[in-house]
Design an enzyme around this catalytic site. Sequence first.
Site, mmCIF file in Angstrom:
data_model
loop_
_atom_site.group_PDB
_atom_site.id
_atom_site.type_symbol
_atom_site.label_atom_id
_atom_site.label_comp_id
_atom_site.label_asym_id
_atom_site.label_seq_id
_atom_site.Cartn_x
_atom_site.Cartn_y
_atom_site.Cartn_z
ATOM 1 N N THR A 114 -0.666 -17.680 2.834
ATOM 2 C CA THR A 114 -2.048 -17.210 2.730
ATOM 3 C C THR A 114 -2.810 -17.959 3.811
ATOM 4 O OG1 THR A 114 -1.806 -17.000 0.326
ATOM 5 C CG2 THR A 114 -4.046 -17.010 1.203
ATOM 6 N N ASP A 164 -5.969 -15.331 -6.835
ATOM 7 C CA ASP A 164 -6.338 -14.150 -6.056
ATOM 8 C C ASP A 164 -6.766 -13.030 -6.994
ATOM 9 O OD1 ASP A 164 -6.708 -12.860 -3.594
ATOM 10 O OD2 ASP A 164 -4.834 -11.761 -3.857
ATOM 11 N N GLU A 219 -3.780 -8.636 3.705
ATOM 12 C CA GLU A 219 -4.911 -8.227 2.886
ATOM 13 C C GLU A 219 -6.147 -8.935 3.422
ATOM 14 O OE1 GLU A 219 -3.985 -8.733 -1.294
ATOM 15 O OE2 GLU A 219 -2.898 -6.820 -1.317
ATOM 16 N N GLU A 262 -2.671 0.702 2.998
ATOM 17 C CA GLU A 262 -3.640 1.793 2.907
ATOM 18 C C GLU A 262 -3.760 2.532 4.248
ATOM 19 O OE1 GLU A 262 -6.125 -1.479 1.148
ATOM 20 O OE2 GLU A 262 -7.268 0.265 0.429
ATOM 21 N N GLN A 274 7.093 -7.215 -3.750
ATOM 22 C CA GLN A 274 6.050 -7.081 -4.774
ATOM 23 C C GLN A 274 6.309 -5.873 -5.679
ATOM 24 O OE1 GLN A 274 2.146 -6.665 -2.993
ATOM 25 N NE2 GLN A 274 1.098 -6.514 -4.958
ATOM 26 N N TYR A 284 -8.651 -8.896 -7.454
ATOM 27 C CA TYR A 284 -8.340 -7.495 -7.130
ATOM 28 C C TYR A 284 -9.625 -6.710 -7.344
ATOM 29 C CZ TYR A 284 -5.260 -3.278 -7.481
ATOM 30 O OH TYR A 284 -4.605 -2.080 -7.312
ATOM 31 N N ARG A 332 5.295 -6.079 0.487
ATOM 32 C CA ARG A 332 5.101 -4.967 -0.458
ATOM 33 C C ARG A 332 6.390 -4.551 -1.159
ATOM 34 N NH1 ARG A 332 -0.120 -5.562 -1.299
ATOM 35 N NH2 ARG A 332 -1.378 -5.166 0.537
ATOM 36 N N ARG A 383 0.776 5.292 -8.052
ATOM 37 C CA ARG A 383 0.845 6.000 -9.329
ATOM 38 C C ARG A 383 0.417 7.461 -9.211
ATOM 39 N NH1 ARG A 383 -0.939 0.851 -10.221
ATOM 40 N NH2 ARG A 383 -3.122 1.428 -10.058
ATOM 41 N N ASP A 416 -4.361 -12.569 2.717
ATOM 42 C CA ASP A 416 -3.351 -12.676 1.662
ATOM 43 C C ASP A 416 -2.129 -11.870 2.101
ATOM 44 O OD1 ASP A 416 -2.019 -12.937 -0.760
ATOM 45 O OD2 ASP A 416 -3.147 -11.329 -1.721
ATOM 46 N N TYR A 467 6.564 -6.838 -9.718
ATOM 47 C CA TYR A 467 5.220 -7.098 -10.224
ATOM 48 C C TYR A 467 4.962 -6.692 -11.669
ATOM 49 C CZ TYR A 467 3.065 -2.424 -9.857
ATOM 50 O OH TYR A 467 2.715 -1.122 -10.028
ATOM 51 N N HIS A 499 -9.915 -0.251 -2.639
ATOM 52 C CA HIS A 499 -8.531 -0.731 -2.521
ATOM 53 C C HIS A 499 -7.748 -0.423 -3.797
ATOM 54 C CE1 HIS A 499 -5.111 -3.277 -1.579
ATOM 55 N NE2 HIS A 499 -5.268 -3.905 -2.732
ATOM 56 N N LYS A 540 3.854 -12.655 -2.750
ATOM 57 C CA LYS A 540 2.579 -13.208 -2.293
ATOM 58 C C LYS A 540 2.667 -14.703 -2.019
ATOM 59 C CE LYS A 540 -0.205 -9.614 -3.324
ATOM 60 N NZ LYS A 540 -1.226 -9.075 -2.437
ATOM 61 N N GLU A 555 -9.506 -10.427 3.004
ATOM 62 C CA GLU A 555 -10.246 -10.945 1.849
ATOM 63 C C GLU A 555 -11.225 -12.027 2.294
ATOM 64 O OE1 GLU A 555 -8.050 -11.854 -1.688
ATOM 65 O OE2 GLU A 555 -6.343 -10.580 -1.133
ATOM 66 N N THR A 579 -8.567 -7.486 -1.869
ATOM 67 C CA THR A 579 -8.621 -6.762 -0.598
ATOM 68 C C THR A 579 -9.921 -5.980 -0.482
ATOM 69 O OG1 THR A 579 -6.243 -6.540 -0.773
ATOM 70 C CG2 THR A 579 -7.339 -5.186 0.890
HETATM 71 MN MN MN Z 1 -4.789 -10.197 -2.453
#
Ligand code: MN
Length: 420
Positions: free
Chosen positions: A255, A125, A197, A362, A238, A127, A235, A141, A231, A242, A132, A251, A199, A348
């Site tokens: 899927t 997968d 997600e 989001e 994750q 990014y 959260r 962040r 996906d 992560y 996104h 994850k 995708e 995503t």
């Molecule tokens: Mn993904």
Amino acid sequence: MTLLKSWVTSANTADHPFPLNNLPYGVFSTGEDDPRCGVAIGDMILDMAQAEATGLITLGETAYFDVPFWNEVMEDGPALWSALRKRLTAIFAEGSADQAAAEALLVARADAELYMPFLVAEYTDFYAGRQHAENMGAILRGGPELPANWLHIPIGYNGRASSVVVSGTPVRRPLGQMKAPDAEMPSFGPCKRLDIELELGAVVGTGCDVGSNITTEQADDMIFGYVLLNDWSARDIQAWEYQPLGPFQGKAFGTSISPWIVTKEALEPFRTSVPPRDHKLLPYLTESKPGLYDIELEVLMQPEGSETTTALTKTNYSRMYYSAAQQLTHHAVGGCGMTPGDLLGSGTISGPTKTEYGSLMEMGWAGKEPFTLDSGEQRSWLEDGDTMTLRGNARGKGYTIGFGDCVGQILPALKDQFNS
Ligand code: MN
């Protein structure tokens, strides 16, 4: 390109997802029959096992359709893919001499159960959606700055092929370890921040050896087709796991993919360029032809017991920063062997406004801005029983190339046997 007319009359409308221009590949059964390969045309499916057995379709000496997956066609490469598509196009064209023979081998799509269209070898997968990545940066962040590598590398992680399921398969809320920012110690339990997600999945048809490397042109030739891909993401699991090696259990529980592989050839008229580059990419990632596609995408949500489905998102695959060919090149160029049946998630797909976001994270800004469904219910994350549908359509002049819905309903978590 305009609508190609077929004697399967249901296929001859501007908004039908499966006109003669499309001819997507799936695996189906009716009633007690064994699953077998099929091609969708209008409201019907051509039984490929029967088409081969009766001699309507012959692709040389080899039998390709005595198995319930498309991998054997995929691994034989682009010349075979083109020959098959050409033959199918001739069979279904208006005025075809094969009409009577093919008509006897059609089943109604409404009567068919659909299965995984191919055996997933491995799943990676990416990014590659800029909006996104910027949104995730702002949420996690405090600012939309991209990671230092993002504009240079199609960032990805190796996911799990074992948990890729076909549309319609329920997805169970995972249990896992998590830690709220203000908690002193981590805890174990059902995910509380369950997400989707939106995708697109690229289906790798032909592979390359370990220790070889490939150009973006070769990578594009290796791609057999595309599916919609959800996906599913936990959260809270994750967030705790992560760093520093990327997503793992958050994850790995599911899927979903749409049931029909839309071939690269069917999408050819919809090719479109990647957006402008902030920095020139290194030469190994440059493309000689447009690598993205103009595919309209939607996300729909339906709570359990509700008659009302809410359209949450409308966006477009053309918004991605990296194409699947660039991702595949980056994946393989350092010597990683690729296998027929490898599945590459695009990352995503989010557009610039809230109604174009491809994840609930989001849309609800990580729970800070819950959103209201048309049924009046509020959501920040998925609740048990929620059904999520991804939809994709490329719009041509008087015809549509549809993907078939990618649907999944959330089942409650298993009983937590460790906390009684
Ligand atoms: Mn993904």
